[in-house]
Design a protein around this motif. Structure first.
Motif, short mmCIF file in Angstrom:
data_model
loop_
_atom_site.label_atom_id
_atom_site.label_comp_id
_atom_site.label_asym_id
_atom_site.label_seq_id
_atom_site.Cartn_x
_atom_site.Cartn_y
_atom_site.Cartn_z
N GLN A 95 0.81 -1.21 0.00
CA GLN A 95 0.00 0.00 0.00
C GLN A 95 0.84 1.27 0.00
N ILE A 96 2.15 1.10 0.01
CA ILE A 96 3.05 2.26 -0.03
C ILE A 96 3.28 2.65 -1.49
N SER A 97 2.98 3.88 -1.81
CA SER A 97 3.14 4.36 -3.18
C SER A 97 4.27 5.37 -3.25
N GLU A 98 4.88 5.46 -4.42
CA GLU A 98 5.93 6.44 -4.66
C GLU A 98 5.54 7.27 -5.87
N GLY A 99 5.91 8.54 -5.84
CA GLY A 99 5.61 9.39 -6.98
C GLY A 99 6.03 10.82 -6.74
N THR A 100 5.93 11.60 -7.79
CA THR A 100 6.28 13.02 -7.71
C THR A 100 5.01 13.84 -7.61
N GLU A 101 4.96 14.68 -6.60
CA GLU A 101 3.83 15.58 -6.41
C GLU A 101 4.21 16.97 -6.92
N VAL A 102 3.37 17.51 -7.78
CA VAL A 102 3.57 18.86 -8.30
C VAL A 102 2.55 19.77 -7.64
N PHE A 103 2.99 20.89 -7.09
CA PHE A 103 2.10 21.74 -6.31
C PHE A 103 2.52 23.20 -6.41
N TRP A 104 1.64 24.07 -5.96
CA TRP A 104 1.93 25.50 -5.93
C TRP A 104 2.58 25.85 -4.60
N ASP A 105 3.77 26.43 -4.66
CA ASP A 105 4.49 26.83 -3.46
C ASP A 105 4.24 28.31 -3.21
N ALA A 106 3.47 28.60 -2.18
CA ALA A 106 3.08 29.99 -1.90
C ALA A 106 4.27 30.85 -1.50
N GLN A 107 5.29 30.25 -0.92
CA GLN A 107 6.45 31.04 -0.48
C GLN A 107 7.25 31.58 -1.65
N SER A 108 7.40 30.76 -2.69
CA SER A 108 8.18 31.20 -3.85
C SER A 108 7.31 31.69 -5.00
N ASP A 109 5.98 31.63 -4.82
CA ASP A 109 5.06 32.01 -5.90
C ASP A 109 5.41 31.29 -7.19
N ALA A 110 5.61 29.99 -7.06
CA ALA A 110 6.02 29.20 -8.23
C ALA A 110 5.59 27.75 -8.04
N VAL A 111 5.59 27.02 -9.14
CA VAL A 111 5.30 25.59 -9.09
C VAL A 111 6.54 24.87 -8.57
N ALA A 112 6.33 23.91 -7.67
CA ALA A 112 7.43 23.11 -7.14
C ALA A 112 7.06 21.64 -7.25
N ALA A 113 8.06 20.78 -7.12
CA ALA A 113 7.83 19.33 -7.21
C ALA A 113 8.63 18.64 -6.12
N ARG A 114 8.05 17.56 -5.60
CA ARG A 114 8.77 16.77 -4.60
C ARG A 114 8.41 15.29 -4.76
N TRP A 115 9.41 14.45 -4.55
CA TRP A 115 9.22 13.00 -4.59
C TRP A 115 8.75 12.54 -3.22
N GLN A 116 7.78 11.62 -3.19
CA GLN A 116 7.22 11.17 -1.92
C GLN A 116 7.00 9.66 -1.91
N ARG A 117 7.14 9.09 -0.71
CA ARG A 117 6.65 7.75 -0.41
C ARG A 117 5.54 7.93 0.61
N ARG A 118 4.40 7.30 0.37
CA ARG A 118 3.28 7.56 1.26
C ARG A 118 2.36 6.36 1.39
N ILE A 119 1.65 6.34 2.52
CA ILE A 119 0.51 5.45 2.72
C ILE A 119 -0.71 6.35 2.75
N GLY A 120 -1.49 6.32 1.70
CA GLY A 120 -2.61 7.25 1.61
C GLY A 120 -2.10 8.68 1.66
N ALA A 121 -2.65 9.47 2.58
CA ALA A 121 -2.22 10.86 2.72
C ALA A 121 -1.04 11.01 3.66
N LEU A 122 -0.57 9.89 4.21
CA LEU A 122 0.52 9.92 5.18
C LEU A 122 1.85 9.82 4.46
N VAL A 123 2.65 10.87 4.56
CA VAL A 123 3.94 10.93 3.85
C VAL A 123 5.02 10.30 4.73
N LEU A 124 5.63 9.24 4.22
CA LEU A 124 6.71 8.57 4.96
C LEU A 124 8.06 9.23 4.67
#
Length: 513
Positions: A348-377
């Protein structure tokens, strides 16, 4: 006194005990029957001349706190009260005493809501899948179950390995359906049996099926399970655990489920791991900070009192929490080590890149994550090339957060927007809604095609907003707009004066002679 027979009457009684309540009282004896709502049926009880109605009934209700259906005490409906009144005087004159005011009676619900409208539908959905029914809407119902609740039940059952991606029952689901507990607890028991934790799993299932007999003693379920196993719990719960153990042994033999090839579970993690099997959407990781706040794998948040013995645990599994608040109070939980989670929830552990809006830099950012559901490991920033569609979606998220003022409006685009707004007010939905809410709600339609290659707020100035707005109407509408809402009007002096559409009605600023 000795001339009074007191008899109980409820659904789970054996036939002999029911006969005592139903049959006439012996000569010289009076009979008092303490009955549940089963007495509302067409059942006739000899010798009943008086009915005393408490005005209450126990009904199954889905409890968001526990994630299961439980019996709750509620006021009875008018129809239920009439049924109870009818128990008196069926064979001879009788009277009914209602223990609530007449004006309250008129305010009560006319009928009791059907159980299918109130209860958790996970058990029903599992049973339907067992019959081979993957779509409940193909059946003819007296009361049609709510589609959203069915979908929610399917999500739960898929998380419990009971249904596959096509909503067909799995071998695990078949075994779960044979156990007399909620699917969450059935999954926990079977997974526990695979790991040799039968007694712990059954004690936990019996505990979670009843009221907490140690309420007020903190959230840690381990002390409660230990009390059951060592015979220090209420007899009813201990007996329930033993009965479940017998049923589990039979179900485990019949299921043929293979035992996982995993290391032995650390004793301190047993209860927490079993809870995670029952509630994979309630695995919690402690947030940073002094307070015991947890991020749960299902997307919610939970909080423990700082003085609770579990408050410093980095990972927990939660059995019961406040069903209302987004960051709910946790009532029952147990700790579980991260290594244990990674071992037993590896699939049930998934890996992937999340692309999101970073309010601090006013820009799109990306991060690699391992997670169980919404829980980021695990997570780390990444500079790998992200999906272009995900970048556009993140840019639109940023624009919605910043507001339309972040876009490069000029006189031409503002004038065009005002003309379109006028036409929408006058002509209706044939013309696009260009209000703030309308534009922000339809960014995918009119702005997304112009966001390619843009990843920062500062790059938005590259967009031609007039072109983007015009893309939302066809060529015929453009011609019609020039006719119905022209940009200029020729006055008698021969001058072409720009029409102002910014107000409620168009205005032509002409100097009076």
């Amino acid at each position: 006194g000795s001339d009074v027979i007191i008899a109980s009457l409820y659904g789970a009684m054996d036939t002999k005990a029911q006969d005592i309540a139903i049959q006439p009282a012996p000569d010289g004896k009076r009979k008092v029957v303490l009955a549940t709502a089963i007495a509302e049926t067409s059942l006739t009880i000899d010798g009943i001349r008086v009915v005393i109605d408490s005005g209450l009934q126990r009904l199954p209700r889905f409890d968001p706190a526990s994630g299961m259906t439980r019996l709750v005490t509620v006021k009875s409906s008018q129809a239920s009260a009439e049924q109870r009144r009818g128990r008196a005087g069926r064979l001879e004159p009788g009277v009914c005493y209602r223990l609530w005011p007449e004006n309250e009676h008129r305010a009560r619900a006319p009928f009791t809501a059907p159980e299918i409208a109130e209860a958790d539908l996970a058990p029903l959905t599992l049973e339907l899948a067992r019959w081979g029914v993957t779509d409940p809407e193909t059946l003819r119902w007296l009361d049609v179950p709510d589609r959203a609740k069915i979908d929610q039940a399917r999500d739960v059952l898929r998380g419990l390995e009971a249904l596959d991606g096509e909503n067909r029952i799995t071998p695990m689901g078949t075994a779960m359906a044979g156990l007399p507990v909620h699917p969450r607890l059935a999954h926990m028991m079977l997974r526990g049996a695979q790991l040799g934790l039968d007694d712990v799993a059954c004690a936990l299932a019996a505990l979670l099926s009843d009221r907490d007999f140690m309420r007020g003693r903190g959230a840690d379920l381990r002390i409660r399970v230990e009390a059951i196993i060592k015979g220090r719990a209420p007899k009813m719960i201990s007996e329930a655990a033993k009965q479940l153990a017998r049923r589990l042994r039979d179900a485990a033999k019949q299921s043929g489920l293979a035992k996982p090839d995993t290391a032995r579970v650390d004793r301190a993690d047993e209860v927490g791991l079993l809870l995670a099997f029952a509630y994979p959407d309630r695995i919690g990781e402690r947030r940073k900070g002094a307070d015991a706040r947890y991020r749960l794998s299902g997307g919610r948040g939970g909080v423990l009192p700082n003085e609770d013995s579990l408050a410093s645990e980095p990972y927990i599994a939660v059995a019961e929490l406040d069903g209302q608040a987004r960051e709910a109070k946790i009532y029952l939980a147990a700790p579980v080590a991260r290594a244990t989670l990674e071992t037993h929830f590896a699939d049930q552990i998934s890996e992937g890149t999340e692309v999101f809006w970073d309010a601090q830099s006013d820009a799109v950012a990306a991060r690699w994550q391992r997670r169980i559901g919404a829980l980021v490991l695990d997570e780390k920033a990444t500079h790998d090339e992200a999906d272009p569609d995900a970048i556009v979606a993140a840019m639109m998220e940023g624009i919605r957060k910043l507001g339309l003022h972040c876009l490069p409006w000029d006189k031409a685009s503002e004038g065009l927007r005002a003309r379109l707004a006028f036409l929408h007010r006058v002509e209706g939905d044939a013309w696009p809604d260009v209000s703030d809410d309308g534009l922000l709600g339809s960014l995918e339609d009119w702005l997304a095609p112009y966001l390619g290659g843009i990843t920062k707020r500062g790059q938005l100035k590259q967009i031609n907003l007039s072109e983007a707005l015009l893309a939302g109407i066809d060529w015929n509408q453009r011609q019609e707009m020039d006719r119905l809402a022209p940009t200029h009007w020729q006055v008698p002096t021969g001058s072409n004066i720009r029409i102002d559409y910014s107000g409620e009605t168009p205005a032509l600023p002409v100097r009076m002679q």
